[in-house]
Design a protein around this motif. Structure first.
Motif, mmCIF file in Angstrom:
data_model
loop_
_atom_site.group_PDB
_atom_site.id
_atom_site.type_symbol
_atom_site.label_atom_id
_atom_site.label_comp_id
_atom_site.label_asym_id
_atom_site.label_seq_id
_atom_site.Cartn_x
_atom_site.Cartn_y
_atom_site.Cartn_z
ATOM 1 N N HIS A 189 25.237 11.213 19.738
ATOM 2 C CA HIS A 189 25.358 9.842 20.234
ATOM 3 C C HIS A 189 25.793 8.907 19.111
ATOM 4 C CE1 HIS A 189 24.529 7.059 23.548
ATOM 5 N NE2 HIS A 189 24.177 6.194 22.624
ATOM 6 N N PRO A 190 26.652 7.900 19.393
ATOM 7 C CA PRO A 190 27.097 6.972 18.345
ATOM 8 C C PRO A 190 25.939 6.192 17.725
ATOM 9 C CG PRO A 190 28.458 6.763 20.325
ATOM 10 C CD PRO A 190 27.294 7.635 20.691
ATOM 11 N N ALA A 191 26.141 5.761 16.494
ATOM 12 C CA ALA A 191 25.157 4.916 15.822
ATOM 13 C C ALA A 191 25.080 3.568 16.535
ATOM 14 C CB ALA A 191 25.561 4.710 14.369
ATOM 15 N N PRO A 192 23.956 2.862 16.416
ATOM 16 C CA PRO A 192 23.848 1.549 17.065
ATOM 17 C C PRO A 192 24.806 0.545 16.428
ATOM 18 C CG PRO A 192 21.981 1.935 15.616
ATOM 19 C CD PRO A 192 22.722 3.232 15.693
ATOM 20 N N PHE A 236 16.982 11.066 23.990
ATOM 21 C CA PHE A 236 16.755 10.740 22.587
ATOM 22 C C PHE A 236 17.859 11.334 21.717
ATOM 23 C CE2 PHE A 236 12.617 10.781 24.602
ATOM 24 C CZ PHE A 236 11.943 9.705 24.040
ATOM 25 N N GLY A 237 17.950 10.811 20.503
ATOM 26 C CA GLY A 237 18.803 11.362 19.474
ATOM 27 C C GLY A 237 18.060 11.309 18.153
ATOM 28 N N PRO A 238 18.698 11.741 17.060
ATOM 29 C CA PRO A 238 18.031 11.723 15.759
ATOM 30 C C PRO A 238 17.984 10.324 15.154
ATOM 31 C CG PRO A 238 20.261 12.555 15.545
ATOM 32 C CD PRO A 238 20.026 12.362 17.016
ATOM 33 N N GLY A 239 16.927 10.046 14.412
ATOM 34 C CA GLY A 239 16.791 8.777 13.723
ATOM 35 C C GLY A 239 15.731 8.889 12.648
ATOM 36 N N SER A 240 15.371 7.754 12.060
ATOM 37 C CA SER A 240 14.298 7.731 11.062
ATOM 38 C C SER A 240 13.508 6.441 11.215
ATOM 39 C CB SER A 240 14.854 7.847 9.637
ATOM 40 O OG SER A 240 15.619 6.709 9.310
ATOM 41 N N TYR A 241 12.274 6.448 10.735
ATOM 42 C CA TYR A 241 11.359 5.327 10.945
ATOM 43 C C TYR A 241 11.926 4.011 10.404
ATOM 44 C CZ TYR A 241 7.204 2.402 10.517
ATOM 45 O OH TYR A 241 6.312 1.361 10.588
ATOM 46 N N PHE A 242 12.537 4.034 9.239
ATOM 47 C CA PHE A 242 13.040 2.801 8.644
ATOM 48 C C PHE A 242 14.205 2.203 9.438
ATOM 49 C CE2 PHE A 242 11.495 3.389 3.961
ATOM 50 C CZ PHE A 242 10.189 3.300 4.401
ATOM 51 N N ASP A 243 14.874 3.006 10.271
ATOM 52 C CA ASP A 243 15.928 2.455 11.134
ATOM 53 C C ASP A 243 15.371 1.315 11.975
ATOM 54 O OD1 ASP A 243 17.622 4.407 10.147
ATOM 55 O OD2 ASP A 243 17.447 5.693 11.916
ATOM 56 N N VAL A 268 12.495 -0.390 11.366
ATOM 57 C CA VAL A 268 11.996 -1.451 10.480
ATOM 58 C C VAL A 268 13.124 -2.388 10.069
ATOM 59 C CG1 VAL A 268 10.987 -1.898 8.194
ATOM 60 C CG2 VAL A 268 10.061 -0.061 9.633
ATOM 61 N N ASN A 269 14.281 -1.815 9.768
ATOM 62 C CA ASN A 269 15.393 -2.601 9.212
ATOM 63 C C ASN A 269 15.921 -3.654 10.172
ATOM 64 O OD1 ASN A 269 15.385 -1.329 6.726
ATOM 65 N ND2 ASN A 269 16.831 0.258 7.386
ATOM 66 N N VAL A 270 15.725 -3.462 11.453
ATOM 67 C CA VAL A 270 16.158 -4.460 12.431
ATOM 68 C C VAL A 270 14.951 -5.178 13.036
ATOM 69 C CG1 VAL A 270 17.369 -4.864 14.605
ATOM 70 C CG2 VAL A 270 18.297 -3.237 12.954
ATOM 71 N N GLY A 271 13.973 -4.424 13.536
ATOM 72 C CA GLY A 271 12.855 -5.031 14.258
ATOM 73 C C GLY A 271 11.968 -5.915 13.401
ATOM 74 N N GLU A 272 11.531 -5.411 12.245
ATOM 75 C CA GLU A 272 10.703 -6.244 11.371
ATOM 76 C C GLU A 272 11.531 -7.358 10.749
ATOM 77 O OE1 GLU A 272 7.195 -6.262 10.451
ATOM 78 O OE2 GLU A 272 7.302 -5.292 12.417
ATOM 79 N N ALA A 273 12.836 -7.123 10.583
ATOM 80 C CA ALA A 273 13.701 -8.170 10.029
ATOM 81 C C ALA A 273 13.801 -9.361 10.970
ATOM 82 C CB ALA A 273 15.083 -7.595 9.735
ATOM 83 N N ASP A 309 20.419 -8.636 23.366
ATOM 84 C CA ASP A 309 19.422 -8.073 24.272
ATOM 85 C C ASP A 309 18.700 -6.903 23.601
ATOM 86 O OD1 ASP A 309 17.930 -6.949 26.319
ATOM 87 O OD2 ASP A 309 19.536 -7.083 27.810
ATOM 88 N N PRO A 310 17.397 -7.036 23.321
ATOM 89 C CA PRO A 310 16.681 -5.953 22.633
ATOM 90 C C PRO A 310 16.468 -4.717 23.496
ATOM 91 C CG PRO A 310 15.143 -7.655 23.309
ATOM 92 C CD PRO A 310 16.526 -8.181 23.597
ATOM 93 N N ARG A 311 16.761 -4.808 24.786
ATOM 94 C CA ARG A 311 16.613 -3.653 25.676
ATOM 95 C C ARG A 311 17.858 -2.770 25.667
ATOM 96 N NH1 ARG A 311 16.041 -6.520 31.144
ATOM 97 N NH2 ARG A 311 17.953 -7.379 30.222
ATOM 98 N N ASP A 312 18.896 -3.218 24.949
ATOM 99 C CA ASP A 312 20.144 -2.472 24.864
ATOM 100 C C ASP A 312 20.069 -1.543 23.657
ATOM 101 O OD1 ASP A 312 22.693 -1.491 24.623
ATOM 102 O OD2 ASP A 312 23.690 -3.432 24.878
ATOM 103 N N PHE A 313 19.806 -0.270 23.892
ATOM 104 C CA PHE A 313 19.589 0.666 22.796
ATOM 105 C C PHE A 313 20.881 1.126 22.137
ATOM 106 C CE2 PHE A 313 15.648 1.891 25.418
ATOM 107 C CZ PHE A 313 14.948 0.817 24.902
ATOM 108 N N ALA A 314 22.029 0.671 22.634
ATOM 109 C CA ALA A 314 23.288 0.928 21.949
ATOM 110 C C ALA A 314 23.532 -0.118 20.861
ATOM 111 C CB ALA A 314 24.450 0.921 22.935
ATOM 112 N N ARG A 315 22.871 -1.270 20.975
ATOM 113 C CA ARG A 315 23.086 -2.349 20.013
ATOM 114 C C ARG A 315 22.163 -2.242 18.809
ATOM 115 N NH1 ARG A 315 26.366 -6.262 21.303
ATOM 116 N NH2 ARG A 315 25.382 -7.847 19.990
#
Length: 346
Positions: free
Chosen positions: A63-66, A118-125, A127-132, A150-156
């Protein structure tokens, strides 16, 4: 710059309850779960609880990166001169529990179809957007939040979902486990109450085969019960996948589930308006003797905060659901949905 960053991070941790209300007002046009602040789509909240085993999990490694990953120019002020928000957090205000482990990135969800991809990812992915964006709001800004949309758009943006489990000890007086998350220990949800256990859906390590071996919601839940209820370490070794069948606690939990002494359901899915943390809402209903046998050693203090067993009663639930008592939106949603579906869960 860095001193101001630290002060804004402190404002975030001290004010998550009130900031969640502000963030919710910015998303007031979006539907929410069961009268709470947790954002959702209509097909994320089923009409009735779904047995956990009835969900179909799919994995898409290509799957493409966000579209947004927290490296955009609009988020530069949130990184305090570091390469990412997670790097800044680790250097300037590192929580006690803070490790960039592999995780399952949620790509698509339809509980109407009982399917999660689902696809592959990491925890800091995450953090880098949500906590920011949460940090930005604490500092009085909205630019990066508005840019992502829109935070419900998992492609963004990356969504690294947690399995948030409401644990009910059934009986003449049904109780549930309430957790208070210590802001000094955790990167997300500090200073708020939450249901328990809760953990990011992720493999135990990066060993070859672990992504497939741990791609199971029940296995993830059992690990969180072991860690949060009994105080077991989150480290399971780094060299090979975990052998669940050889783990006595896992066997005991699974045998109890198969015998009907633990009933596990999915209640819904939602997104926190402040941090965009994504939670799969589940509930586990324990026979009282089974609960006591498994968790007679329930720890009151763990690596993320403190816990207590409290009655599942209106006088306890009301301040959690009406905003009087600070609780994560996902926890409020799980409690609210459990109350709605109580006849089926009891």
């Amino acid at each position: 710059m860095r001193e101001a960053w630290v002060l804004d991070r402190q404002r975030l941790n001290a004010g998550r309850h009130d900031l969640t209300k502000v963030a919710a007002s910015l998303s007031s046009s979006l539907p929410c779960v069961a009268g709470t602040a947790l954002l959702c789509r209509p097909d994320w909240v089923p009409d009735e609880p779904i047995a956990l085993g009835a969900l179909t999990l799919r994995f898409d490694s290509a799957h493409p990166a966000p579209s947004f990953d927290g490296t955009e120019p609009a988020s530069a002020h949130l990184r305090a001169g570091f390469g990412s928000y997670a790097e800044a957090l680790g250097a300037l205000a590192r929580p006690a529990v803070f490790e960039n482990r592999p995780a399952y990135r949620l790509l698509d969800a339809s509980l109407a179809e009982r399917a999660l991809t689902f696809g592959p990812g990491s925890y800091f992915d995450g953090v880098n957007v949500g906590e920011a964006v949460a940090h930005e709001l604490a500092a009085g800004g909205r630019e990066f939040r508005s840019l992502v949309g829109d935070p419900r758009d998992f492609a963004r943006r990356p969504a690294l979902p947690a399995i948030s489990t409401l644990t009910l000890r059934a009986g003449p007086v049904t109780s549930f486990v309430l957790h208070f998350r210590d802001a000094a220990k955790v990167a997300h949800g500090g200073g708020l109450h939450q249901v328990m256990p809760v953990g990011v859906f992720q493999p135990v390590n990066a060993a070859p085969g672990s992504f497939a071996n741990d791609f199971d919601l029940w296995r993830g839940m059992v690990r969180e019960y072991s860690e949060e209820f009994l105080g077991r370490s989150e480290s399971y070794g780094d060299d090979e996948p975990l052998d669940y069948d050889a783990w006595p606690f896992y066997r005991a939990m699974t045998e109890a589930r198969d015998a009907g002494l633990i009933r596990v359901y999915c209640l819904g899915l939602g997104v926190d308006p402040l941090t965009w943390a994504t939670d799969l809402l589940t509930v586990a209903v324990f026979d009282p003797d089974c609960f006591d046998d498994l968790f007679g050693g329930l720890v009151q203090t763990n690596t993320e905060g403190t816990s207590s067993l409290v009655p599942f009663e209106r006088k306890i639930l009301e301040p959690l659901l009406d905003g009087t008592k600070p609780i994560q939106a996902a926890g409020a949603a799980a409690l609210s949905l459990a109350a709605i579906h109580w006849a089926q869960l009891a």
